[in-house]
Design an enzyme around this catalytic site. Sequence first.
Site, mmCIF file in Angstrom:
data_model
loop_
_atom_site.group_PDB
_atom_site.id
_atom_site.type_symbol
_atom_site.label_atom_id
_atom_site.label_comp_id
_atom_site.label_asym_id
_atom_site.label_seq_id
_atom_site.Cartn_x
_atom_site.Cartn_y
_atom_site.Cartn_z
ATOM 1 N N TYR A 76 3.307 9.944 0.620
ATOM 2 C CA TYR A 76 4.025 9.144 1.451
ATOM 3 C C TYR A 76 5.770 10.243 0.856
ATOM 4 O O TYR A 76 6.866 9.272 2.326
ATOM 5 C CB TYR A 76 3.836 7.604 1.931
ATOM 6 C CG TYR A 76 2.084 7.625 2.294
ATOM 7 C CD1 TYR A 76 1.848 8.312 2.831
ATOM 8 C CD2 TYR A 76 2.109 5.826 2.272
ATOM 9 C CE1 TYR A 76 0.412 7.697 2.913
ATOM 10 C CE2 TYR A 76 1.184 5.320 2.338
ATOM 11 C CZ TYR A 76 0.521 6.271 2.176
ATOM 12 O OH TYR A 76 -0.862 5.991 3.253
ATOM 13 N N ASP A 136 1.037 -1.373 0.193
ATOM 14 C CA ASP A 136 0.184 0.322 0.304
ATOM 15 C C ASP A 136 0.878 0.815 -0.618
ATOM 16 O O ASP A 136 1.311 1.204 0.860
ATOM 17 C CB ASP A 136 -0.695 0.159 1.636
ATOM 18 C CG ASP A 136 -1.960 0.983 0.852
ATOM 19 O OD1 ASP A 136 -3.123 1.025 0.465
ATOM 20 O OD2 ASP A 136 -1.356 2.427 1.357
ATOM 21 N N HIS A 186 -7.370 9.727 -1.964
ATOM 22 C CA HIS A 186 -7.263 10.440 -0.110
ATOM 23 C C HIS A 186 -7.831 10.605 0.299
ATOM 24 O O HIS A 186 -7.566 9.704 1.396
ATOM 25 C CB HIS A 186 -5.240 10.469 -0.695
ATOM 26 C CG HIS A 186 -4.135 10.199 0.465
ATOM 27 N ND1 HIS A 186 -3.306 10.285 0.383
ATOM 28 C CD2 HIS A 186 -4.732 9.141 1.425
ATOM 29 C CE1 HIS A 186 -2.517 8.944 1.817
ATOM 30 N NE2 HIS A 186 -3.192 8.945 2.004
ATOM 31 N N LYS A 194 -2.024 6.390 -4.080
ATOM 32 C CA LYS A 194 -3.361 7.085 -3.771
ATOM 33 C C LYS A 194 -3.227 9.164 -4.566
ATOM 34 O O LYS A 194 -1.807 8.999 -4.175
ATOM 35 C CB LYS A 194 -3.771 7.946 -2.220
ATOM 36 C CG LYS A 194 -3.694 5.798 -1.627
ATOM 37 C CD LYS A 194 -4.079 5.882 -0.152
ATOM 38 C CE LYS A 194 -3.579 4.965 0.936
ATOM 39 N NZ LYS A 194 -2.137 4.328 0.920
#
Length: 317
Positions: free
Chosen positions: A50, A45, A112, A79
Amino acid sequence: MKNEVANLNSGLQMPILGLGTWKAEAGAVEDAVEQAIRMGYRHIDCAAAYGNEAEVGFALKKCLDEDVCTREELFVTSKLWLEDKAPEDVIPALQESLEKLRLTYLDLYLIHWPVSLVKGSDGKKFYTEEELPNSATWKKMEEAVAQGLVKSIGVSNFSDVKLSKLMKEARIPPAVNQIERHPYLQRDKLMKYCRMNQIHVTAYCPLGSMDRPVALKESNEPVLLEAPEVAQIAKKHDCTPAQVLLRWSITTGSSVIPKSTNRKRLKENLDSLKVMLDPNDLGKLADLEQGIRFVDGSFWTQPENSPWTMENLWDGA
Ligand code: A2P
């Protein structure tokens, strides 16, 4: 060990235990993803936000080049970030993630958050839902499916009210809603809504995300991994508290994406698939519900001129 799967409404199968990469530092995530795939993880994931997709991509490429598994056996999620929700930005943002991840397609691409931000505003300027409806972003997500860039599309942090609104205008229904979920925040109503609408739920923060940035922490918050009830059940099954929490999530209907960059804990988390909980354990864990959100989204409500309140973000749930 064979990873169990969830059947998505897109026809794809998602391994129910995946590796989370939020908070996985760039210097550690490459090794973690490589080791995870070598030990049997088949679901990774990721997210543009990130800031580590390039490192994840090195590990994916290495594992695929060395035939540790095939691309078809892997399930990779990313995302769409909130500054890329304007229709013209969706596919370029997806292509950037694909490039970094060194993939030609994603198995799942998620919006997201329901929140939309103006590009380049550093998280400070918002579009209202009237100015940029999630359905407009969704149309481009659907186009990405048609172009073969993603196999399934979904959302994250959406309430039942927001899902219902999106589904009224969607041609492709969301396959997944990825939400915070653990015994302190079980989301029964949303779980039921998703089950009735064939939307699979993936649980993030399943271990309580103790490595969250300090700004997202309360000084007096309870430590999920140290809950005595969880420790008792772990002792009874000769397993660890983390394994109890992960198995709880799966047994109660979600897939789960614990983050770890530590080899021993990566293996421990994967081995939670071997743990079985009985109705008595599940009853005790059900009693832990406290409505505690570790990622409560209040950061979207704080900037000046934000259209978001805790009420309209979560729709009262
Ligand atoms: P680490 O990466 O050093 O293993 P969440 O998935 O809920 O966001 O939680 C992630 C946090 O939990 C990280 O701090 C991670 O640390 C830690 N963690 C991951 N697996 C375990 C485990 N099996 N036991 C204890 N802590 C764990």
